[in-house]
Design a protein around this motif. Sequence first.
Motif, PDB file in Angstrom:
ATOM      1  N   LEU A 158      27.619  77.665  34.625  1.00 32.91           N
ATOM      2  CA  LEU A 158      27.947  77.098  33.317  1.00 32.91           C
ATOM      3  C   LEU A 158      28.141  75.589  33.412  1.00 32.91           C
ATOM      4  O   LEU A 158      27.711  74.843  32.523  1.00 32.91           O
ATOM      5  CB  LEU A 158      29.212  77.758  32.759  1.00 32.91           C
ATOM      6  N   LYS A 159      28.805  75.139  34.472  1.00 31.44           N
ATOM      7  CA  LYS A 159      28.982  73.702  34.653  1.00 31.44           C
ATOM      8  C   LYS A 159      27.633  73.018  34.857  1.00 31.44           C
ATOM      9  O   LYS A 159      27.394  71.928  34.318  1.00 31.44           O
ATOM     10  CB  LYS A 159      29.907  73.436  35.843  1.00 31.44           C
ATOM     11  N   ARG A 160      26.742  73.655  35.623  1.00 28.48           N
ATOM     12  CA  ARG A 160      25.408  73.064  35.809  1.00 28.48           C
ATOM     13  C   ARG A 160      24.645  73.027  34.489  1.00 28.48           C
ATOM     14  O   ARG A 160      23.960  72.052  34.171  1.00 28.48           O
ATOM     15  CB  ARG A 160      24.616  73.863  36.840  1.00 28.48           C
ATOM     16  N   PHE A 161      24.758  74.102  33.734  1.00 27.74           N
ATOM     17  CA  PHE A 161      24.051  74.192  32.456  1.00 27.74           C
ATOM     18  C   PHE A 161      24.486  73.072  31.510  1.00 27.74           C
ATOM     19  O   PHE A 161      23.662  72.426  30.860  1.00 27.74           O
ATOM     20  CB  PHE A 161      24.313  75.549  31.802  1.00 27.74           C
ATOM     21  N   ALA A 162      25.780  72.834  31.441  1.00 30.17           N
ATOM     22  CA  ALA A 162      26.300  71.814  30.539  1.00 30.17           C
ATOM     23  C   ALA A 162      26.227  70.416  31.139  1.00 30.17           C
ATOM     24  O   ALA A 162      26.388  69.425  30.427  1.00 30.17           O
ATOM     25  CB  ALA A 162      27.750  72.131  30.170  1.00 30.17           C
ATOM     26  N   GLY A 163      25.947  70.330  32.449  1.00 34.82           N
ATOM     27  CA  GLY A 163      26.077  69.058  33.143  1.00 34.82           C
ATOM     28  C   GLY A 163      25.019  68.027  32.843  1.00 34.82           C
ATOM     29  O   GLY A 163      25.318  66.915  32.448  1.00 34.82           O
TER      30      GLY A 163
END
Length: 418
Positions: free
Chosen positions: A41-46
Amino acid sequence: MHVAVERVLFWATSCGLAIAMGAACAGGVGKPSSATLWDELKRFAGNKVDMLDAYEQLHSRRWEGSASNTYQLLSMSDAMLGRYDQAQQEMYSAFRNTASPLPPCPNDLGSGSFDQWLMTHAGKFDLVMINEAHNQPMSRALIYQMLPIMRRLGFSILALEALPDEATTAWINQHGYVPDEAHYGFYLREPIEGEVVRRAKRLGFTLASYDIFSKDRELDEARNLARILKEHPGQKVFVVAGYDHVRRMDGRMAELLPKLYGKPFLSIDQLGKGNDVMRSACAQDSALGANEGGATLASMRWKLDGRGTDVTVFRTGSYSLDRAAAKGSDWLSLGGDRWRRRFSTGEGCGKSRVCLVEARGAGQPADAVPVDRYLALEGEHFADLYLHSGNYVMTYRSASGAVMRTTSIAVHESSQPH
């Protein structure tokens, strides 16, 4: 939406904040990887380079823990990329629901359309609140259409649950748009929410944040709204809250607010049974009027009293979350402000198995949340976007996240899919 899921989406990349998701963020049992759901999720939003690979990881792996929480998170990732039909299916999976046939409208609907009712009654209050479904941007399409009416009625402050903090709010108030960056989370970066913010600023609204994830969240929300009203005497406040916060029951914000704010206020519910906006649609009896369609406020009806609210909105006619549907997808026009244009993913992304197509106004900053976007997956050869009249810069990203093509286009009212 479960509060733990809201916390993750709201603070998707605030690394300094420890969010306890428990087993829902544990490693998966599918494709071998040490990455957790939280990591992806952090990668997706990053950033855009990692976004599409992270999306594929999120949707191809099996995750341990709460299936309901996982499906809700997947739903938000699809909504953020314009895949509204897929987002809806994931919410059905999260709560074990299924699509239901279009029911008849209630027999006790009020006289006239919702926009007529709003123009007659909303101006009597200094505070009006309405709910939205964070994973269902159709609910934001209604709010987008309400903004000019509310402004004409004297409302000058727009309080959004989606705004994470005062610093972010101050930046958006100054610049008039939402950056498509990690700090701004999921809610604000969904394209129709971006449209709501841009229109609000064009109309002269001042944005205000009021939500806080505390132990006493409902009470603190009510306190913050009361504070905003006290600090801005004589100004009217339009509040957009998630799901049940607008209900005068169960210890919710709207039930607690009267103890802190002495004046009457108006609470509006636009979500259907189970807080599913698709279940707010109904077939109107021909004796009461035609099912106008068009997804405009003029086609919607109203009913006094609801489940803990003062007014309930009903959408007449059929609605579709399929962007390419010949019938029912006109809610994406935002009341007739936008037109559908079709873009070839093959021309934009070549042979890439996925293609993210985004449109930004020619005068918009390159980092702004786009006017619209759609992630076309393998086997989908077109992306249908809904755009206002004007000039746009189109970008096409491949599965690697790299920009494959950038083009300029002009859209006119007579534009049709091509």
